[in-house]
Design a protein around this motif. Sequence first.
Motif, short mmCIF file in Angstrom:
data_model
loop_
_atom_site.label_atom_id
_atom_site.label_comp_id
_atom_site.label_asym_id
_atom_site.label_seq_id
_atom_site.Cartn_x
_atom_site.Cartn_y
_atom_site.Cartn_z
N GLY A 44 -87.27 -54.83 -71.31
CA GLY A 44 -86.40 -53.50 -70.97
C GLY A 44 -86.23 -52.79 -72.38
O GLY A 44 -86.96 -52.83 -73.55
N ALA A 45 -85.47 -51.57 -72.46
CA ALA A 45 -85.40 -50.75 -73.76
C ALA A 45 -84.01 -50.21 -73.42
O ALA A 45 -83.57 -49.78 -72.35
CB ALA A 45 -86.50 -49.66 -73.56
N PRO A 46 -83.41 -49.65 -74.64
CA PRO A 46 -82.13 -48.78 -74.46
C PRO A 46 -82.19 -47.64 -73.69
O PRO A 46 -83.25 -47.02 -73.24
CB PRO A 46 -81.85 -48.37 -76.06
CG PRO A 46 -82.83 -49.27 -77.02
CD PRO A 46 -83.95 -49.59 -75.91
N ALA A 47 -81.26 -47.33 -72.66
CA ALA A 47 -81.10 -46.31 -71.91
C ALA A 47 -81.44 -45.09 -72.35
O ALA A 47 -80.99 -44.71 -73.76
CB ALA A 47 -79.75 -46.30 -71.28
N GLY A 48 -82.24 -44.31 -71.94
CA GLY A 48 -82.60 -42.80 -72.25
C GLY A 48 -83.79 -43.06 -73.12
O GLY A 48 -84.23 -41.91 -73.80
N ALA A 86 -104.02 -53.13 -66.65
CA ALA A 86 -103.36 -52.21 -65.82
C ALA A 86 -102.12 -52.93 -65.14
O ALA A 86 -101.36 -52.08 -64.73
CB ALA A 86 -104.51 -52.08 -64.62
N ALA A 87 -102.17 -54.33 -64.98
CA ALA A 87 -100.80 -54.78 -64.34
C ALA A 87 -99.80 -54.68 -65.55
O ALA A 87 -98.70 -54.48 -65.04
CB ALA A 87 -101.09 -56.40 -64.22
N GLY A 88 -100.06 -54.81 -66.93
CA GLY A 88 -99.20 -54.49 -67.41
C GLY A 88 -98.56 -53.09 -67.89
O GLY A 88 -97.44 -53.19 -67.78
N LEU A 89 -99.41 -52.27 -67.55
CA LEU A 89 -99.11 -50.68 -67.79
C LEU A 89 -97.93 -50.53 -66.46
O LEU A 89 -97.26 -49.60 -66.42
CB LEU A 89 -100.15 -50.03 -67.63
CG LEU A 89 -101.22 -49.68 -68.99
CD1 LEU A 89 -102.37 -48.78 -68.54
CD2 LEU A 89 -100.26 -49.28 -69.90
N GLU A 90 -98.47 -51.23 -65.49
CA GLU A 90 -97.73 -51.11 -63.89
C GLU A 90 -96.08 -51.65 -64.34
O GLU A 90 -95.25 -50.77 -63.87
CB GLU A 90 -98.16 -51.80 -62.96
CG GLU A 90 -97.54 -51.48 -61.80
CD GLU A 90 -98.22 -52.18 -60.54
OE1 GLU A 90 -97.64 -52.05 -59.36
OE2 GLU A 90 -99.21 -52.82 -60.73
N ARG A 91 -96.14 -52.55 -65.13
CA ARG A 91 -94.75 -53.09 -65.34
C ARG A 91 -94.06 -52.19 -66.23
O ARG A 91 -92.69 -51.79 -66.04
CB ARG A 91 -94.65 -54.42 -66.27
CG ARG A 91 -95.22 -55.59 -65.17
CD ARG A 91 -94.86 -57.02 -65.93
NE ARG A 91 -93.53 -57.15 -65.64
CZ ARG A 91 -92.65 -57.74 -66.78
NH1 ARG A 91 -93.30 -58.42 -67.55
NH2 ARG A 91 -91.37 -57.98 -66.35
N ALA A 93 -94.30 -48.79 -66.69
CA ALA A 93 -93.98 -47.65 -66.01
C ALA A 93 -93.07 -47.74 -65.05
O ALA A 93 -92.19 -46.96 -64.58
CB ALA A 93 -95.37 -47.10 -65.23
N ALA A 94 -92.86 -49.11 -64.77
CA ALA A 94 -91.53 -49.34 -63.77
C ALA A 94 -90.23 -49.30 -64.55
O ALA A 94 -89.39 -49.60 -63.87
CB ALA A 94 -91.94 -50.47 -63.10
N LEU A 95 -90.36 -49.49 -65.88
CA LEU A 95 -89.08 -49.65 -66.71
C LEU A 95 -87.98 -48.49 -66.12
O LEU A 95 -88.30 -47.36 -66.10
CB LEU A 95 -89.40 -49.35 -68.24
CG LEU A 95 -90.01 -50.80 -68.80
CD1 LEU A 95 -90.26 -50.34 -70.20
CD2 LEU A 95 -88.98 -51.73 -68.76
N ALA A 96 -86.73 -48.75 -65.88
CA ALA A 96 -85.57 -48.04 -65.41
C ALA A 96 -85.07 -47.48 -66.47
O ALA A 96 -84.72 -48.06 -67.50
CB ALA A 96 -84.65 -48.75 -64.47
N GLY A 97 -84.59 -46.11 -66.45
CA GLY A 97 -83.66 -45.55 -67.53
C GLY A 97 -84.32 -44.76 -68.78
O GLY A 97 -83.78 -44.58 -69.60
N ASP A 103 -99.21 -41.56 -69.43
CA ASP A 103 -99.45 -41.78 -68.05
C ASP A 103 -100.33 -43.01 -67.69
O ASP A 103 -101.34 -43.03 -68.49
CB ASP A 103 -99.92 -40.31 -67.36
CG ASP A 103 -100.37 -40.85 -66.04
OD1 ASP A 103 -99.24 -40.67 -65.16
OD2 ASP A 103 -101.19 -40.96 -65.49
N ALA A 104 -100.05 -43.99 -67.11
CA ALA A 104 -100.77 -45.14 -66.87
C ALA A 104 -101.87 -44.74 -66.32
O ALA A 104 -102.94 -45.47 -66.77
CB ALA A 104 -100.13 -46.03 -66.02
#
Length: 346
Positions: A44-48, A86-91, A93-97, A103-104
């Motif tokens: 995860g990462a801080p929002a925004g 590629a699988a790592g980049l997909e994860r 890219a799916a990070l929320a917020g 671009d993956a």
Amino acid sequence: MRFAVVGVPGDRRVALFREAVLARGLAEPYVISWRDVLAGREIGAPAGALVRVDSPGEDAEVDALLRGPGDPARVGGSAAWFKGFAAGLERVAALAGVRVLGDAGEILTMFDKRRCHAVLAAAGVPVPDAFEAVSYADLRDGMAGRRWARVFVKPAHGSSASGVIALHAQGGRVHAVTSATWVGATLCNSLRVRTVTDEAELRRLVDHLAPDGLHVERWFPKASLGGRAFDLRVVTVAGTPTHAVARTSRTPMTNLHLGGARGDLGAVRSRAALWERLTEVCAQAAACFPRSLATGVDVMVGADWRSVAVAEVNAFGDLLPGLGDLSGNNRTTYDEQVEAVLREHA
């Protein structure tokens, strides 16, 4: 504004980016470890946050997660590496917020020399002619059918000249230069290039690399500086060439870690028409990847000192410590990227 970076904690790339962020008075960048990404652990990462994706290289644990256990110096397994990456980049890219600054799909294209070459050629970027090969026999048949005596053989997903072979072949006579060497039954990268003149050895080498895919480029005769062949790594940021280094060598490989040396960039820039064409071509190459904050374009100058051709475009080609920008503002490649993001968000 808060930056985050996907990288290897403690790696020099992460450290240099951190310096650039802190120099602008911004908060400490949040680090997302590639080890956590690839191991499937929660990330995860801080929002925004603005998330910069950096190279997963230079870490044995990350290498093992990408292509399985083994000597990190080994050559081969790049297809498995690419699949894991590629699988790592997909994860990521799916990070929320958050907003990911890269671009993956574009990153993956740059990591596949065949796809990257096709994208560049379709956009009219000058590139050497090329074909794909699946074996040594296929390589030699492809060369013979095109009447090419000299080529560069490149693993499709390789980097840092890993497994690259500069080949001159006429009939049964071969002269190949590579940094790959056998350590027992394992093919490994070496910091020294060697010459192979035995065709059986060359066949063994190529057939070992072939399962991962081979991209074969026609030899592009390069210009020389001080009696040494050279090419350039040109970094673009937000589509504009911002940094450049001339790389010279007495071997076909100009990579600095293989004995290449920085050459006189001023001698290239002094040729105004050539420099204008060269930077134009690099910007044209970068435009093929409009959602990538930075690219590293490897561009060759022909022996005629007029023609240019792009050899590769690198997703993580910005590691050039101590190199000031082309405008004379003494900004590093990382400073320039932070500035570009700040301008966009002003």
